[in-house]
Design an enzyme around this catalytic site. Structure first.
Site, PDB file in Angstrom:
ATOM      1  N   ASP A   1      14.471   2.402  10.868  1.00 57.32           N
ATOM      2  CA  ASP A   1      13.494   1.589  11.597  1.00 57.32           C
ATOM      3  C   ASP A   1      12.659   2.553  12.443  1.00 57.32           C
ATOM      4  O   ASP A   1      13.184   3.158  13.384  1.00 57.32           O
ATOM      5  CB  ASP A   1      14.243   0.579  12.474  1.00 57.32           C
ATOM      6  CG  ASP A   1      13.290  -0.344  13.216  1.00 57.32           C
ATOM      7  OD1 ASP A   1      12.112   0.027  13.397  1.00 57.32           O
ATOM      8  OD2 ASP A   1      13.732  -1.428  13.624  1.00 57.32           O
TER       9      ASP A   1
ATOM     10  N   ILE B   1       0.847  -1.204   0.000  1.00 55.67           N
ATOM     11  CA  ILE B   1       0.000   0.000   0.000  1.00 55.67           C
ATOM     12  C   ILE B   1       0.881   1.253   0.000  1.00 55.67           C
ATOM     13  O   ILE B   1       0.584   2.237  -0.679  1.00 55.67           O
ATOM     14  CB  ILE B   1      -0.916  -0.004   1.245  1.00 55.67           C
ATOM     15  CG1 ILE B   1      -1.845  -1.234   1.223  1.00 55.67           C
ATOM     16  CG2 ILE B   1      -1.745   1.271   1.307  1.00 55.67           C
ATOM     17  CD1 ILE B   1      -2.613  -1.459   2.524  1.00 55.67           C
TER      18      ILE B   1
ATOM     19  N   SER C   1      -6.648   0.342   9.990  1.00 56.21           N
ATOM     20  CA  SER C   1      -7.206  -0.853   9.344  1.00 56.21           C
ATOM     21  C   SER C   1      -8.661  -0.979   9.758  1.00 56.21           C
ATOM     22  O   SER C   1      -9.032  -0.537  10.850  1.00 56.21           O
ATOM     23  CB  SER C   1      -6.449  -2.100   9.806  1.00 56.21           C
ATOM     24  OG  SER C   1      -7.149  -3.271   9.414  1.00 56.21           O
TER      25      SER C   1
ATOM     26  N   TYR D   1      -2.462  -7.793  16.444  1.00 56.06           N
ATOM     27  CA  TYR D   1      -2.564  -6.888  15.284  1.00 56.06           C
ATOM     28  C   TYR D   1      -3.839  -6.057  15.379  1.00 56.06           C
ATOM     29  O   TYR D   1      -3.809  -4.827  15.267  1.00 56.06           O
ATOM     30  CB  TYR D   1      -2.544  -7.693  13.985  1.00 56.06           C
ATOM     31  CG  TYR D   1      -2.688  -6.836  12.739  1.00 56.06           C
ATOM     32  CD1 TYR D   1      -1.587  -6.166  12.199  1.00 56.06           C
ATOM     33  CD2 TYR D   1      -3.918  -6.676  12.106  1.00 56.06           C
ATOM     34  CE1 TYR D   1      -1.716  -5.371  11.070  1.00 56.06           C
ATOM     35  CE2 TYR D   1      -4.056  -5.891  10.980  1.00 56.06           C
ATOM     36  CZ  TYR D   1      -2.950  -5.238  10.457  1.00 56.06           C
ATOM     37  OH  TYR D   1      -3.093  -4.446   9.338  1.00 56.06           O
TER      38      TYR D   1
ATOM     39  N   THR E   1      -1.517  -7.510  -0.906  1.00 52.59           N
ATOM     40  CA  THR E   1      -0.103  -7.150  -0.712  1.00 52.59           C
ATOM     41  C   THR E   1       0.618  -8.360  -0.092  1.00 52.59           C
ATOM     42  O   THR E   1      -0.026  -9.378   0.199  1.00 52.59           O
ATOM     43  CB  THR E   1       0.066  -5.965   0.278  1.00 52.59           C
ATOM     44  OG1 THR E   1      -0.283  -6.434   1.594  1.00 52.59           O
ATOM     45  CG2 THR E   1      -0.786  -4.780  -0.085  1.00 52.59           C
TER      46      THR E   1
ATOM     47  N   ASN F   1       2.667   4.761   7.508  1.00 48.08           N
ATOM     48  CA  ASN F   1       2.018   3.584   6.922  1.00 48.08           C
ATOM     49  C   ASN F   1       2.674   2.270   7.329  1.00 48.08           C
ATOM     50  O   ASN F   1       2.028   1.225   7.313  1.00 48.08           O
ATOM     51  CB  ASN F   1       2.065   3.756   5.390  1.00 48.08           C
ATOM     52  CG  ASN F   1       1.823   2.471   4.645  1.00 48.08           C
ATOM     53  OD1 ASN F   1       0.685   2.024   4.533  1.00 48.08           O
ATOM     54  ND2 ASN F   1       2.893   1.836   4.151  1.00 48.08           N
TER      55      ASN F   1
ATOM     56  N   GLN G   1       1.404  -8.721   2.825  1.00 54.02           N
ATOM     57  CA  GLN G   1       0.829  -9.023   4.145  1.00 54.02           C
ATOM     58  C   GLN G   1      -0.333 -10.013   4.043  1.00 54.02           C
ATOM     59  O   GLN G   1      -0.591 -10.762   4.970  1.00 54.02           O
ATOM     60  CB  GLN G   1       0.364  -7.727   4.817  1.00 54.02           C
ATOM     61  CG  GLN G   1       0.250  -7.844   6.320  1.00 54.02           C
ATOM     62  CD  GLN G   1      -0.256  -6.558   6.963  1.00 54.02           C
ATOM     63  OE1 GLN G   1      -1.448  -6.327   7.076  1.00 54.02           O
ATOM     64  NE2 GLN G   1       0.667  -5.726   7.392  1.00 54.02           N
TER      65      GLN G   1
ATOM     66  N   LYS H   1      -4.216  -1.882  15.885  1.00 49.74           N
ATOM     67  CA  LYS H   1      -4.877  -0.962  14.945  1.00 49.74           C
ATOM     68  C   LYS H   1      -5.943  -0.135  15.654  1.00 49.74           C
ATOM     69  O   LYS H   1      -6.166   1.027  15.322  1.00 49.74           O
ATOM     70  CB  LYS H   1      -5.459  -1.744  13.765  1.00 49.74           C
ATOM     71  CG  LYS H   1      -4.372  -2.317  12.840  1.00 49.74           C
ATOM     72  CD  LYS H   1      -3.513  -1.204  12.245  1.00 49.74           C
ATOM     73  CE  LYS H   1      -2.466  -1.698  11.269  1.00 49.74           C
ATOM     74  NZ  LYS H   1      -1.670  -0.615  10.682  1.00 49.74           N
TER      75      LYS H   1
ATOM     76  N   ARG I   1       5.478  12.318  15.584  1.00 48.84           N
ATOM     77  CA  ARG I   1       6.150  13.317  16.425  1.00 48.84           C
ATOM     78  C   ARG I   1       7.333  13.959  15.699  1.00 48.84           C
ATOM     79  O   ARG I   1       7.550  15.172  15.791  1.00 48.84           O
ATOM     80  CB  ARG I   1       6.620  12.686  17.729  1.00 48.84           C
ATOM     81  CG  ARG I   1       7.274  13.705  18.652  1.00 48.84           C
ATOM     82  CD  ARG I   1       7.659  13.117  19.975  1.00 48.84           C
ATOM     83  NE  ARG I   1       8.494  11.934  19.808  1.00 48.84           N
ATOM     84  CZ  ARG I   1       8.921  11.185  20.818  1.00 48.84           C
ATOM     85  NH1 ARG I   1       8.564  11.479  22.049  1.00 48.84           N
ATOM     86  NH2 ARG I   1       9.681  10.136  20.602  1.00 48.84           N
TER      87      ARG I   1
HETATM   88  P1  NDP Z   1       3.671  -4.804   3.440  1.00 46.85           P
HETATM   89  O1  NDP Z   1       3.986  -5.947   4.333  1.00 46.85           O
HETATM   90  O2  NDP Z   1       3.463  -5.042   1.993  1.00 46.85           O
HETATM   91  O3  NDP Z   1       4.790  -3.652   3.603  1.00 46.85           O
HETATM   92  C1  NDP Z   1       5.171  -3.220   4.873  1.00 46.85           C
HETATM   93  C2  NDP Z   1       6.033  -1.987   4.712  1.00 46.85           C
HETATM   94  O4  NDP Z   1       6.352  -1.460   6.003  1.00 46.85           O
HETATM   95  C3  NDP Z   1       7.364  -2.280   4.030  1.00 46.85           C
HETATM   96  O5  NDP Z   1       7.682  -1.182   3.210  1.00 46.85           O
HETATM   97  C4  NDP Z   1       8.342  -2.368   5.197  1.00 46.85           C
HETATM   98  O6  NDP Z   1       9.688  -2.024   4.837  1.00 46.85           O
HETATM   99  C5  NDP Z   1       7.775  -1.305   6.114  1.00 46.85           C
HETATM  100  N1  NDP Z   1       8.170  -1.501   7.504  1.00 46.85           N
HETATM  101  C6  NDP Z   1       7.821  -2.525   8.327  1.00 46.85           C
HETATM  102  N2  NDP Z   1       8.373  -2.348   9.536  1.00 46.85           N
HETATM  103  C7  NDP Z   1       9.086  -1.179   9.480  1.00 46.85           C
HETATM  104  C8  NDP Z   1       9.873  -0.453  10.402  1.00 46.85           C
HETATM  105  N3  NDP Z   1      10.077  -0.890  11.668  1.00 46.85           N
HETATM  106  N4  NDP Z   1      10.461   0.704  10.004  1.00 46.85           N
HETATM  107  C9  NDP Z   1      10.286   1.157   8.745  1.00 46.85           C
HETATM  108  N5  NDP Z   1       9.540   0.517   7.817  1.00 46.85           N
HETATM  109  C10 NDP Z   1       8.948  -0.641   8.180  1.00 46.85           C
HETATM  110  O7  NDP Z   1       2.396  -4.110   4.122  1.00 46.85           O
HETATM  111  P2  NDP Z   1       1.039  -3.575   3.470  1.00 46.85           P
HETATM  112  O8  NDP Z   1       1.326  -2.702   2.325  1.00 46.85           O
HETATM  113  O9  NDP Z   1       0.110  -4.720   3.337  1.00 46.85           O
HETATM  114  O10 NDP Z   1       0.486  -2.704   4.690  1.00 46.85           O
HETATM  115  C11 NDP Z   1       0.802  -1.346   4.848  1.00 46.85           C
HETATM  116  C12 NDP Z   1       0.011  -0.819   6.034  1.00 46.85           C
HETATM  117  O11 NDP Z   1      -1.380  -1.036   5.799  1.00 46.85           O
HETATM  118  C13 NDP Z   1       0.320  -1.530   7.354  1.00 46.85           C
HETATM  119  O12 NDP Z   1       0.246  -0.601   8.407  1.00 46.85           O
HETATM  120  C14 NDP Z   1      -0.791  -2.557   7.462  1.00 46.85           C
HETATM  121  O13 NDP Z   1      -1.030  -2.960   8.776  1.00 46.85           O
HETATM  122  C15 NDP Z   1      -1.955  -1.777   6.870  1.00 46.85           C
HETATM  123  N6  NDP Z   1      -3.050  -2.581   6.365  1.00 46.85           N
HETATM  124  C16 NDP Z   1      -2.847  -3.570   5.436  1.00 46.85           C
HETATM  125  C17 NDP Z   1      -3.915  -4.303   4.951  1.00 46.85           C
HETATM  126  C18 NDP Z   1      -3.759  -5.401   3.942  1.00 46.85           C
HETATM  127  O14 NDP Z   1      -4.757  -6.118   3.701  1.00 46.85           O
HETATM  128  N7  NDP Z   1      -2.617  -5.560   3.311  1.00 46.85           N
HETATM  129  C19 NDP Z   1      -5.286  -4.044   5.427  1.00 46.85           C
HETATM  130  C20 NDP Z   1      -5.393  -2.967   6.373  1.00 46.85           C
HETATM  131  C21 NDP Z   1      -4.305  -2.261   6.820  1.00 46.85           C
HETATM  132  P3  NDP Z   1      10.674  -3.180   4.238  1.00 46.85           P
HETATM  133  O15 NDP Z   1      10.183  -3.461   2.832  1.00 46.85           O
HETATM  134  O16 NDP Z   1      12.026  -2.587   4.276  1.00 46.85           O
HETATM  135  O17 NDP Z   1      10.505  -4.377   5.134  1.00 46.85           O
END
Ligand code: NDP
Length: 262
Positions: A69, A23, A150, A170, A204, A96, A206, A174, A129
Site C-alpha cells: 500500500d 493505465i 490528470s 480528486y 478503465t 501511477n 475508474q 491531481k 522518495r
Molecule cells: P484503476 O482504478 O483501473 O487502477 C488503480 C490501480 O491503482 C490498481 O492497480 C490499484 O491496485 C492501484 N492502487 C490503488 N490504491 C493503491 C495503493 N494505496 N497502493 C498501491 N496500489 C494502489 O485506475 P486507472 O488505471 O483508471 O488510473 C490510473 C491512474 O491514472 C490514477 O492515478 C488515476 O487517477 C489516473 N487517471 C485516470 C484517468 C481515467 O480516465 N481512468 C484519467 C486521468 C488520470 P489494486 O488493483 O490492487 O486495487
C-alpha cells in the site's frame, strides 16, 4: 491504436505502482515489450501475480508483482529495497496508483479526503522518495520518475452542460501532485528527472462506473470524440523514461484527445 513501441528500454528495471490493471497495466506491458524488467506494485488485486506471470511469459523478461500500500511510507521504502535486491538496479518509477471518489462537494467527508490524498499525493511522494533514496544512497545519476497526474489538475470537468462533475477532492489532489512533481524535479535535478503524464478520460475501471449519459456528453466534448484506450497513454510514459527524454524534467504532458482545446 499502438501495437508496439520502438523505444528500447533493455537493461532497465522499472517499478510501476498500480501496474496490474487499467493505465498501469498498459505501462507494465509497454515497458516489458520495450525490454525492461518490470516490478508491479498493487494493493489488493489477488490476480496481480498472475498478471505479472503472463507478461513474463509473453515477453521473456522478468516481471513480478509486489503487494504494497503506497500510502504506507515505511512499507513502500522496504518494498523498493526488496525489488532492488531481487532485480538489481532499479532505473525508473511510474508512480501511477490512484483512487477517486465521485460525490457532490456537500457530501464529501474527511475520510474521503484521506482516502484520496493518502494515495494520489502521499502515495506518489512515498514512491518517488523510495526510488530517489535508492539512487541517491548509491550515487546513481540517471533515474527517471513519471507520475500519472490528470487533465483534471487543470480543469473541472462538466458532467452535463453547466454542471460540474463532482470530484472536488480528486481534482484538487491531481493539481497537488502536478505541483509536487515540479518541486521534486527542481530539488533532485540534475540527478533525477521527474515528469508527469496527464491523461484525459481513459477507458478503465475508474471511468466504467460513470453514467452512460455522462460518458456520451464527455465524448462530445473531446475533439477526438472518444475516451482513450490505456495503451494510448503508455507511449508518453515510455518516452519520458527513455534517454530520448534526457533533457525533459518538470513537465506535465497532456494526453487528452485535445479536450483542453475547447
Ligand atoms: P484503476 O482504478 O483501473 O487502477 C488503480 C490501480 O491503482 C490498481 O492497480 C490499484 O491496485 C492501484 N492502487 C490503488 N490504491 C493503491 C495503493 N494505496 N497502493 C498501491 N496500489 C494502489 O485506475 P486507472 O488505471 O483508471 O488510473 C490510473 C491512474 O491514472 C490514477 O492515478 C488515476 O487517477 C489516473 N487517471 C485516470 C484517468 C481515467 O480516465 N481512468 C484519467 C486521468 C488520470 P489494486 O488493483 O490492487 O486495487
Amino acid at each position: 491504436m499502438p501495437s508496439g513501441f520502438n523505444i528500447n528500454l533493455s537493461n532497465r528495471t522499472i517499478i510501476i505502482t498500480g501496474g496490474n490493471r487499467g493505465i498501469g497495466y498498459a505501462y507494465s506491458r509497454a515497458c516489458a515489450q520495450a525490454g525492461a524488467q518490470v516490478a508491479i506494485i498493487y494493493r489488493t488485486s489477488k490476480d496481480a501475480p498472475d498478471v505479472a506471470e503472463r507478461l513474463h511469459k509473453e515477453f521473456g523478461i522478468k516481471v513480478k508483482a509486489f503487494q504494497c500500500d503506497v500510502s504506507d511510507a515505511e512499507k513502500t521504502t522496504k518494498t523498493f529495497f526488496e525489488i532492488e535486491k531481487q532485480f538489481g538496479n532499479v532505473t525508473g518509477l511510474i508512480a501511477n496508483a490512484g483512487v477517486s471518489v465521485v460525490k457532490p462537494a456537500l457530501e464529501l467527508t474527511s475520510d474521503d479526503f484521506n482516502k484520496i490524498y493518502s494515495v494520489n499525493v502521499l502515495g506518489v511522494f512515498n514512491s518517488a522518495r523510495a526510488a530517489a533514496k535508492l539512487w541517491i544512497d548509491t550515487n546513481r545519476n540517471n533515474g527517471s520518475i513519471v507520475i500519472t497526474s490528470s487533465m483534471s489538475s487543470r480543469i473541472i470537468n462538466q458532467a452535463a452542460p453547466n454542471r460540474a462533475l463532482t470530484q472536488a477532492f480528486y481534482n484538487s489532489s491531481k493539481a497537488a501532485v502536478a505541483n509536487l512533481m515540479k518541486g521534486l524535479a527542481a530539488e533532485w535535478a540534475p540527478r533525477i528527472r521527474v515528469n508527469a503524464v496527464a491523461p484525459g478520460y481513459v477507458d478503465t475501471d475508474q471511468t466504467r462506473h460513470m453514467d452512460k449519459r455522462i460518458i456520451e456528453h464527455q465524448e462530445r466534448n473531446i475533439p477526438l470524440e472518444r475516451f482513450a484506450k490505456p495503451e494510448e497513454i503508455a507511449g508518453q510514459a515510455l518516452l519520458l523514461l527513455s534517454d530520448h527524454a534526457s533533457y525533459m524534467t518538470g513537465g506535465e504532458y497532456l494526453v487528452d484527445g485535445g479536450q483542453l482545446l475547447w
